[in-house]
Write a protein that holds these residues in place. Structure first.
Motif, PDB file in Angstrom:
ATOM      1  N   PHE A  13      14.056 -11.373   3.626  1.00 44.24           N
ATOM      2  CA  PHE A  13      13.188 -10.813   2.637  1.00 44.24           C
ATOM      3  C   PHE A  13      13.730 -10.057   2.114  1.00 44.24           C
ATOM      4  CE2 PHE A  13      11.326 -12.021   7.085  1.00 44.24           C
ATOM      5  CZ  PHE A  13      10.585 -13.195   7.004  1.00 44.24           C
ATOM      6  N   ASP A  14      12.838 -10.212   0.844  1.00 41.86           N
ATOM      7  CA  ASP A  14      13.129  -8.997  -0.034  1.00 41.86           C
ATOM      8  C   ASP A  14      12.252  -7.836  -0.244  1.00 41.86           C
ATOM      9  OD1 ASP A  14      15.584 -10.479  -1.656  1.00 41.86           O
ATOM     10  OD2 ASP A  14      13.352 -11.637  -2.926  1.00 41.86           O
ATOM     11  N   PRO A  15      12.474  -6.732  -0.420  1.00 43.86           N
ATOM     12  CA  PRO A  15      11.838  -4.806   0.378  1.00 43.86           C
ATOM     13  C   PRO A  15      11.040  -4.966  -0.101  1.00 43.86           C
ATOM     14  CG  PRO A  15      14.359  -4.552  -0.493  1.00 43.86           C
ATOM     15  CD  PRO A  15      14.393  -6.247  -0.680  1.00 43.86           C
ATOM     16  N   TRP A  16       9.820  -4.497  -1.115  1.00 47.47           N
ATOM     17  CA  TRP A  16       9.268  -3.881  -1.531  1.00 47.47           C
ATOM     18  C   TRP A  16       9.447  -2.926  -2.370  1.00 47.47           C
ATOM     19  CZ3 TRP A  16       4.152  -4.588  -3.894  1.00 47.47           C
ATOM     20  CH2 TRP A  16       3.645  -2.768  -4.694  1.00 47.47           C
ATOM     21  N   VAL A  17      10.073  -2.603  -3.965  1.00 51.03           N
ATOM     22  CA  VAL A  17      10.232  -1.083  -4.080  1.00 51.03           C
ATOM     23  C   VAL A  17       9.555  -0.850  -5.495  1.00 51.03           C
ATOM     24  CG1 VAL A  17      12.242  -0.125  -5.092  1.00 51.03           C
ATOM     25  CG2 VAL A  17      12.684  -2.326  -3.923  1.00 51.03           C
ATOM     26  N   GLY A  18       8.660   0.150  -4.735  1.00 56.99           N
ATOM     27  CA  GLY A  18       7.683   1.252  -6.087  1.00 56.99           C
ATOM     28  C   GLY A  18       8.245   1.195  -7.213  1.00 56.99           C
ATOM     29  N   ASP A  19       7.290   1.338  -7.738  1.00 54.46           N
ATOM     30  CA  ASP A  19       7.360   1.727  -9.098  1.00 54.46           C
ATOM     31  C   ASP A  19       8.369   3.202 -10.190  1.00 54.46           C
ATOM     32  OD1 ASP A  19       6.767  -1.114 -10.603  1.00 54.46           O
ATOM     33  OD2 ASP A  19       5.130  -0.352 -10.551  1.00 54.46           O
ATOM     34  N   GLN A  20       7.999   4.131  -9.203  1.00 56.14           N
ATOM     35  CA  GLN A  20       8.263   5.457  -9.054  1.00 56.14           C
ATOM     36  C   GLN A  20       9.552   5.396  -7.724  1.00 56.14           C
ATOM     37  OE1 GLN A  20       8.040   7.266 -11.400  1.00 56.14           O
ATOM     38  NE2 GLN A  20       6.546   5.353 -12.608  1.00 56.14           N
ATOM     39  N   TYR A  21       9.863   4.569  -7.048  1.00 50.09           N
ATOM     40  CA  TYR A  21      10.895   5.050  -5.844  1.00 50.09           C
ATOM     41  C   TYR A  21      12.126   6.214  -5.785  1.00 50.09           C
ATOM     42  CZ  TYR A  21      14.007   4.395  -2.510  1.00 50.09           C
ATOM     43  OH  TYR A  21      15.368   5.572  -2.325  1.00 50.09           O
ATOM     44  N   ILE A  22      12.163   5.840  -7.728  1.00 47.76           N
ATOM     45  CA  ILE A  22      13.539   6.918  -7.558  1.00 47.76           C
ATOM     46  C   ILE A  22      12.550   8.253  -8.186  1.00 47.76           C
ATOM     47  CG2 ILE A  22      13.454   6.425  -9.967  1.00 47.76           C
ATOM     48  CD1 ILE A  22      16.474   6.522  -8.868  1.00 47.76           C
ATOM     49  N   ASN A  23      11.744   8.732  -8.264  1.00 53.85           N
ATOM     50  CA  ASN A  23      11.447   9.903  -8.296  1.00 53.85           C
ATOM     51  C   ASN A  23      10.798  10.589  -7.351  1.00 53.85           C
ATOM     52  OD1 ASN A  23      11.451   9.959 -11.696  1.00 53.85           O
ATOM     53  ND2 ASN A  23       9.636   9.050 -11.187  1.00 53.85           N
ATOM     54  N   GLY A  24      10.550   9.533  -6.259  1.00 51.93           N
ATOM     55  CA  GLY A  24      10.503   9.491  -4.895  1.00 51.93           C
ATOM     56  C   GLY A  24       9.265  10.392  -4.773  1.00 51.93           C
ATOM     57  N   ILE A  25       8.823  11.361  -3.371  1.00 53.67           N
ATOM     58  CA  ILE A  25       7.971  12.295  -2.812  1.00 53.67           C
ATOM     59  C   ILE A  25       8.306  13.309  -2.727  1.00 53.67           C
ATOM     60  CG2 ILE A  25       6.184  12.817  -1.318  1.00 53.67           C
ATOM     61  CD1 ILE A  25       5.845   9.339  -0.479  1.00 53.67           C
ATOM     62  N   ASP A  26       8.011  14.585  -3.667  1.00 52.61           N
ATOM     63  CA  ASP A  26       8.359  15.491  -3.332  1.00 52.61           C
ATOM     64  C   ASP A  26       9.982  15.481  -3.565  1.00 52.61           C
ATOM     65  OD1 ASP A  26       9.299  18.556  -3.051  1.00 52.61           O
ATOM     66  OD2 ASP A  26       8.746  17.946  -1.030  1.00 52.61           O
ATOM     67  N   ARG A  27      10.632  14.843  -4.241  1.00 51.60           N
ATOM     68  CA  ARG A  27      12.101  14.753  -4.511  1.00 51.60           C
ATOM     69  C   ARG A  27      12.744  13.805  -3.583  1.00 51.60           C
ATOM     70  NH1 ARG A  27      10.758  19.345  -6.282  1.00 51.60           N
ATOM     71  NH2 ARG A  27      12.357  20.603  -4.703  1.00 51.60           N
ATOM     72  N   ASN A  28      11.870  12.956  -2.950  1.00 54.10           N
ATOM     73  CA  ASN A  28      12.820  12.246  -1.463  1.00 54.10           C
ATOM     74  C   ASN A  28      12.601  11.065  -2.024  1.00 54.10           C
ATOM     75  OD1 ASN A  28      13.631  14.834   0.480  1.00 54.10           O
ATOM     76  ND2 ASN A  28      11.265  15.298  -0.186  1.00 54.10           N
ATOM     77  N   LYS A  29      13.454  10.738  -1.663  1.00 52.05           N
ATOM     78  CA  LYS A  29      13.690   8.817  -1.572  1.00 52.05           C
ATOM     79  C   LYS A  29      13.563   8.421  -0.362  1.00 52.05           C
ATOM     80  CE  LYS A  29      17.181   8.656  -3.740  1.00 52.05           C
ATOM     81  NZ  LYS A  29      18.345   7.472  -4.581  1.00 52.05           N
ATOM     82  N   VAL A  30      12.576   7.653  -0.555  1.00 56.83           N
ATOM     83  CA  VAL A  30      12.016   7.425   1.240  1.00 56.83           C
ATOM     84  C   VAL A  30      12.393   5.601   1.272  1.00 56.83           C
ATOM     85  CG1 VAL A  30       9.649   7.119   2.440  1.00 56.83           C
ATOM     86  CG2 VAL A  30      10.021   8.596   0.838  1.00 56.83           C
ATOM     87  N   MET A  31      12.267   5.096   2.996  1.00 57.51           N
ATOM     88  CA  MET A  31      12.884   4.148   3.215  1.00 57.51           C
ATOM     89  C   MET A  31      11.742   4.243   4.015  1.00 57.51           C
ATOM     90  SD  MET A  31      15.615   0.957   3.914  1.00 57.51           S
ATOM     91  CE  MET A  31      15.228   0.231   4.693  1.00 57.51           C
ATOM     92  N   VAL A  32      10.228   2.879   4.583  1.00 54.46           N
ATOM     93  CA  VAL A  32       9.834   2.863   5.028  1.00 54.46           C
ATOM     94  C   VAL A  32      10.084   0.733   5.948  1.00 54.46           C
ATOM     95  CG1 VAL A  32       7.479   2.472   6.974  1.00 54.46           C
ATOM     96  CG2 VAL A  32       7.861   3.815   4.591  1.00 54.46           C
ATOM     97  N   VAL A  33      10.479   1.385   6.932  1.00 58.84           N
ATOM     98  CA  VAL A  33      11.163   0.473   8.036  1.00 58.84           C
ATOM     99  C   VAL A  33      10.130  -0.343   9.268  1.00 58.84           C
ATOM    100  CG1 VAL A  33      13.002  -0.912   9.270  1.00 58.84           C
ATOM    101  CG2 VAL A  33      13.462   1.088   7.911  1.00 58.84           C
TER     102      VAL A  33
END
Length: 417
Positions: A13-33
């Motif tokens: 299953f290919d993951p969902w990758v947000g357009d702004q993932y590299i910028n992250g939330i509060d400069r944190n790249k976040v992955m949800v499993v």
């Protein structure tokens, strides 16, 4: 969302990758499993009893997703219109430019562009499709719950984040752990034993490719009832425990050596959240780690500060009578024992009295002028109901105190999420 063209050799299953993932939330790249993708063949007029093999054998012929097979086999497709025609994949417009560019560059010997014709949707795209459905309010109730839980987890970890709920998905990666379809009602423990190597390799592949700072492992199952247990939180913890085991076995390798693992109970206690339905892998020295490590590693400092502040706030009340003084000292003592989970009552009581600016009333002193602990014997037992009510109220006050401290941490050198 960035589209992954074609199949990854490791991922089913290919993951969902947000357009702004590299910028992250509060400069944190976040992955949800998440947990899994499930299917109910019997509800779709499908003859496949075990959907596990569908990804390998039926990626382009599934009666749910393939228009031609749907019409031939008279299946019950997932999202078909009233006139018995299948809608195009919702990712069609997003995929097409990237697929066209890939075809122009590399040709189409492997038939990677087939889904662009609109006649079927690749099964391995279901994660991306499911998230896209949720973001655009097309999701079904069973799937919506896991995505709602994702937002709750993000808000727990980033209380300063102010974006609308659906916009969070632009900033994260989402992937399910189990890399095959499961039936609706299954024994999840058995499912985890079916393809353990592929499940682990898929997790490793995503982490290596995208280098997340935080990996959130959700504990809520996706709206289904498993036979293994009635408590879905406990069922889903099997995945969390599996990932924890993988981490513990590989934390000396480059991939995991800079991560720390926190169970949901650790997070609930450390972040002072009443219920934390996720576990967390955190990259050391990430922005989140640097802001929260004191909170996660040593809450004694916060509790000591709370006791000092509480004693000051209750100073007038305690000074009115020795009985009031005694009551507040004992409540703080019991509360501190509950929070620390260890320690002798007399030692903790002495430390609290040392912090108190009101002197020990004469009737509570021993011959040496120190606190006479005999005066506190049986005090809690004889007034248990009253003290328990007071302790509940204090827990609320303490949570508010911690929230204010967290807010101060987040206000310090933080960019708007």
């Amino acid at each position: 969302m960035k589209i992954t063209v074609g199949k990854n050799e490791t991922l089913c299953f290919d993951p969902w990758v947000g357009d702004q993932y590299i910028n992250g939330i509060d400069r944190n790249k976040v992955m949800v499993v998440g947990i899994r993708h499930w299917c109910n063949p019997s509800a779709r007029n499908c003859s496949i009893s075990d959907p596990k093999r569908c990804l390998n054998d039926r990626d382009t012929t599934c009666t749910i997703w393939n228009k031609d097979r749907y019409q031939k086999d008279k299946g019950i497709g997932w999202q078909h219109t009233d006139d018995n025609t299948m809608q195009k994949c919702p990712l069609y417009e997003k995929c097409k430019p990237e697929v066209d560019a890939e075809i122009e560059k590399n040709g189409d010997e492997e038939g990677k562009s087939g889904c662009i014709l609109g006649n079927f949707r690749f099964l391995h795209c279901e994660t991306k499709i499911s998230v896209d459905d949720y973001v655009h309010d097309r999701g079904i109730a069973q799937r919506t719950k896991i995505f709602d839980d994702t937002i709750k987890a993000l808000k727990c970890l980033f209380p300063r984040a102010t974006k609308p709920n659906k916009e969070y998905w632009n900033y994260i990666i989402f992937a399910n752990f189990i890399q095959h379809y499961t039936n609706v009602r299954v024994n999840l423990a058995k499912e985890l034993k079916k393809t353990p190597k592929k499940d682990k390799e898929a997790l490793f592949s995503i982490i290596k490719t995208y280098s997340p700072d935080l990996i959130i492992i959700l504990h809520e199952d996706q709206g289904c009832t498993d036979n293994i247990q009635s408590d879905m939180n406990s069922v889903a913890k099997l995945v969390s425990n599996r990932i924890k085991w993988i981490w513990s076995k590989n934390n000396n390798e480059d991939l995991f050596k800079n991560f720390m693992f926190y169970d949901n109970d650790d997070l609930s206690e450390s972040l002072h959240i009443s219920s934390c339905a996720f576990s967390l892998l955190v990259r050391k020295n990430s922005n989140w780690w640097n802001k929260k490590k004191e909170l996660l590693s040593d809450k004694h400092e916060f509790l000591d500060a709370f006791i000092t502040e509480y004693l000051e706030q209750e100073k007038n009340y305690m000074s009115r009578s020795p009985k009031n003084w005694k009551k507040k000292i004992e409540i703080l003592t019991r509360f501190t024992v509950n929070e620390y989970g260890k320690g002798q009552l007399e030692d903790i009581r002495n430390k609290i009295v040392e912090k108190c600016t009101i002197k020990i009333p004469e009737e509570y002193k021993n011959d040496e002028g120190n606190l006479n602990h005999d005066k506190f014997k049986d005090l809690y037992r004889k007034n248990r109901e009253m003290y328990d009510d007071e302790l509940k109220d204090m827990k609320i006050v303490y949570s508010e105190f911690i929230s204010s401290k967290i807010q101060m941490l987040n206000n310090k050198d933080i960019n708007e999420c």
